[in-house]
Design an enzyme around this catalytic site. Structure first.
Site, short mmCIF file in Angstrom:
data_model
loop_
_atom_site.label_atom_id
_atom_site.label_comp_id
_atom_site.label_asym_id
_atom_site.label_seq_id
_atom_site.Cartn_x
_atom_site.Cartn_y
_atom_site.Cartn_z
NE ARG A 212 7.77 -7.94 17.22
CZ ARG A 212 7.74 -9.02 18.01
NH1 ARG A 212 8.86 -9.74 18.19
NH2 ARG A 212 6.62 -9.38 18.60
CG LEU B 146 16.80 -12.39 12.10
CD1 LEU B 146 16.49 -12.98 10.72
CD2 LEU B 146 16.68 -10.88 12.07
CG ASP B 147 12.12 -10.86 17.44
OD1 ASP B 147 13.05 -10.99 18.26
OD2 ASP B 147 11.53 -9.78 17.23
CE LYS B 148 7.92 -20.21 17.10
NZ LYS B 148 6.96 -20.75 18.09
#
Length: 325
Positions: free
Chosen positions: A237, A137-139
């Site tokens: 996104r 998962l992105d930060k």
């Protein structure tokens, strides 16, 4: 500390005429084909006690033996970082990742990551590549992630990701009042001019499919549920920005912050204060790598997204305008 694996399997006549590496991959299916091939070349996976070339054909009756010591894969430090554990057993670990936690060490984030936390919580993952992390998962994205605690579990979970049997559903808040759900089927690749970003790339991109549906439409925003078929970097996104509904707070794909005309001071403050992409990995479902049992987990939205939704609800009740300044 090394872990020793000792296994033996008989080659039946069903495999007659097939290559050694293909047969070994079938008989030792707990391990990936690339790892099997590596063990063959290292001379720890033998046929009748002898080192054999991967392409050599077998004809049945042979005995394949594996005797290998797994050395620690992790070169990173174990660090005591709090984890919200949703589920754990001997094979897997399911966590609810908070915003701001980087998953894997990289340039600028050499420690203090989820990987460092996993190594502290489950030291056995040092024997597994990437400490058992099979997806990321992105930060600033919150939510569910599964981690493999054994090499066998990692092989199985990676296979589920590849054959798309692992289910991953997200919730997000998008900019704009959407009229309905749909599917974005657009290939994603590295942005041609900005290597820090991804983009829809029709020629050089890899297949990427995102399903989305509406949970609730507000005056100028939409609460949506998304399901991934593929798992490209920044997929949700990029896809939502591509169809002109980027995620609230997305620093890379949403562009400059714009305020809706006539929105309340509370909403203005809420939007300005939301400094990450409003994206949460809400549901995870998979087949348990050891038992085959189908398992599902779901976690609530984080507090910051719940607060933003409450502000949007209030703005809707007060009556706003579907237009941005």
């Amino acid at each position: 500390m090394a872990e020793r694996i000792v296994k033996e399997a008989q080659v039946t006549l069903d495999f007659s005429g097939q290559r050694f590496d293909q047969i070994a991959t079938e008989l030792f299916s707990d391990y990936s084909r690339s790892r099997i091939q590596s063990w063959i070349k290292e001379g720890v996976l033998l046929v009748d006690g002898k080192q054999t070339k991967p392409k050599e054909k077998l004809f049945g009756g042979e005995t394949i033996t594996l005797d290998v010591e797994l050395e620690e894969q992790a070169v990173h430090d174990a660090q005591e970082i709090p984890l919200e554990i949703v589920y754990e057993d001997e094979d897997i670990l399911v966590i609810n990742k908070p915003a701001g936690l980087v998953v894997h060490p990289a340039a600028g984030h050499s420690d203090g990551t989820l990987l460092n936390a996993i190594l502290h919580h489950a030291p056995e993952t040092a024997m597994v590549p990437r400490a058992g992390i099979v997806h990321r998962l992105d930060k600033e994205t919150t939510g569910l992630m599964v981690v493999a605690k054994t090499l066998q579990a990692q092989t199985d979970l990676v296979a589920q990701l590849q054959d798309r049997s692992m289910g991953r559903e997200y919730e997000a808040i998008a900019i704009g009042a959407m009229t309905g759900g749909g599917v974005v089927d657009e290939p994603i690749g590295r942005h041609p001019h900005n290597r820090q970003k991804m983009a829809v790339e029709p020629i050089h991109g890899k297949e990427a499919i995102t399903h989305y549906r509406l949970i609730k439409r507000y005056n100028n925003h939409t609460h949506i549920r998304l399901k991934l078929e593929t798992g490209r970097t920044h997929q949700i996104r990029v896809h939502m920005a591509h169809i002109q509904y980027p995620l609230v707070g997305d620093p890379q794909y949403a562009g400059r912050l714009k305020m809706p005309k006539g929105c309340s001071p509370e909403l203005q403050e809420g939007l300005r204060g939301f400094r990450r992409q409003a994206l949460h990995a809400k549901k995870l479902e998979l087949s348990h790598p050891a038992t085959g049992e189908w398992m599902e987990w779901e976690v609530d939205l984080p507090e910051d997204m719940l607060e933003l939704i409450q502000i949007l609800e209030t703005d809707l009740d007060n009556g706003g305008q579907n237009q941005y300044m």
